[in-house]
Design an enzyme around this catalytic site. Sequence first.
Site: not given
Length: 383
Positions: A49, A232, A234, A260-261, A264, A358, A360
């Site tokens: 990320s 991830g 971007g 996370c990503f 989104q 997160h 994890e």
Amino acid sequence: MSSRAPALLVLEDGRSFHGHAFGAEGETFGEAVFSTGMTGYQETLSDPSYHRQVVVMTAPHVGNTGMNDEDMESARIWVAGYVVRDPARVPSNWRSQRSLDDQLREQGVVGISDVDTRALTRHLRERGAMRVGISTTETDADALLKRVLDSGQMAGANLSEAVSTTETYVVAPASAAGREKPLVVAAIDLGIKTNTPRMMSERGIEVHVLPATSTIEDVLAVEPDGIFFSNGPGDPAATTAQVALLQDALGRGLPYFGICFGNQLFGRALGLDTYKLKYGHRGINQPVMDRTTGKVEVTAHNHGFAVQWPDGVDLGEGVPTPYGMASVSHVCLNDDVVEGLELRDDTGALKSFSVQYHPEAAAGPHDAAYLFDRFTQLMDGMA
């Protein structure tokens, strides 16, 4: 450390810092962000990320536990650059196999030490995350600034395919978990961390990790009980193919879990917008409330974008979508940023969910590990 080569750091607004080379010598560019974690720097460095980001560590002393092969969250270091105040001269830990400095040099990661990271962090908090350059070869701040301004921005960047696996691989279940046949998850690798499929495996799940370019046909070929989108790098607004894939999967009724990503992209698949945070959330001490239980968790974060809840709609209200009713399941208690979404059917039964933080996290808090159990129960039909 003063015997090291001089190094120069220049932010895109012109502010500069002088220090000494740490890691590889050379020049690098990226988005300057800060992480507040006092431990877990190896996991941070190897988190995909952080691709194209220059990480500023707010903890003043970094590197004292060295580096090892077991705690890497991917096969390599992904940060574009590294900024520390006081690097450890000698690592001291029974698991250490090499120094942080050696690992950075070996992988060509340009860094800078002996920097007032408190002043730099305060500047980023006030002005926001911005482009930055680090150089051990350039002494002219104006010349380096010009190259910083010519470098790419994070907004509008589609980066997940650059960090994803190119071939599907399988992580076998670590135990039967009381099932005759293991649950199967199709995990789309947008920058997945090693601990994610490991935690699923511990719950009796067979994890098929698929490339970011996978199609719905690739997903259905593994006959999954659920689909997962990883963390991830971007801009989620620039990532369209994976959103279309997720919409197809949701339309087929596949249970979904995103981190996370993945949160989104879940938001965008449901018709919500995303936006760039001023300086993001990065660290391992963020308080988040699970609105479904009322419990507050200490959580690990790494995100510069977030889901935009519709204006005029209270966080406690649901929003209709083509796939069911969407609602906010988690919220950050520091700034009310949306930290999780749920999708439920007409009866109120949970169909899919995601979180911005997160669960994890390693190294990090374990308060949110229950979310993997929630996904397992969802696929088992027990949610």
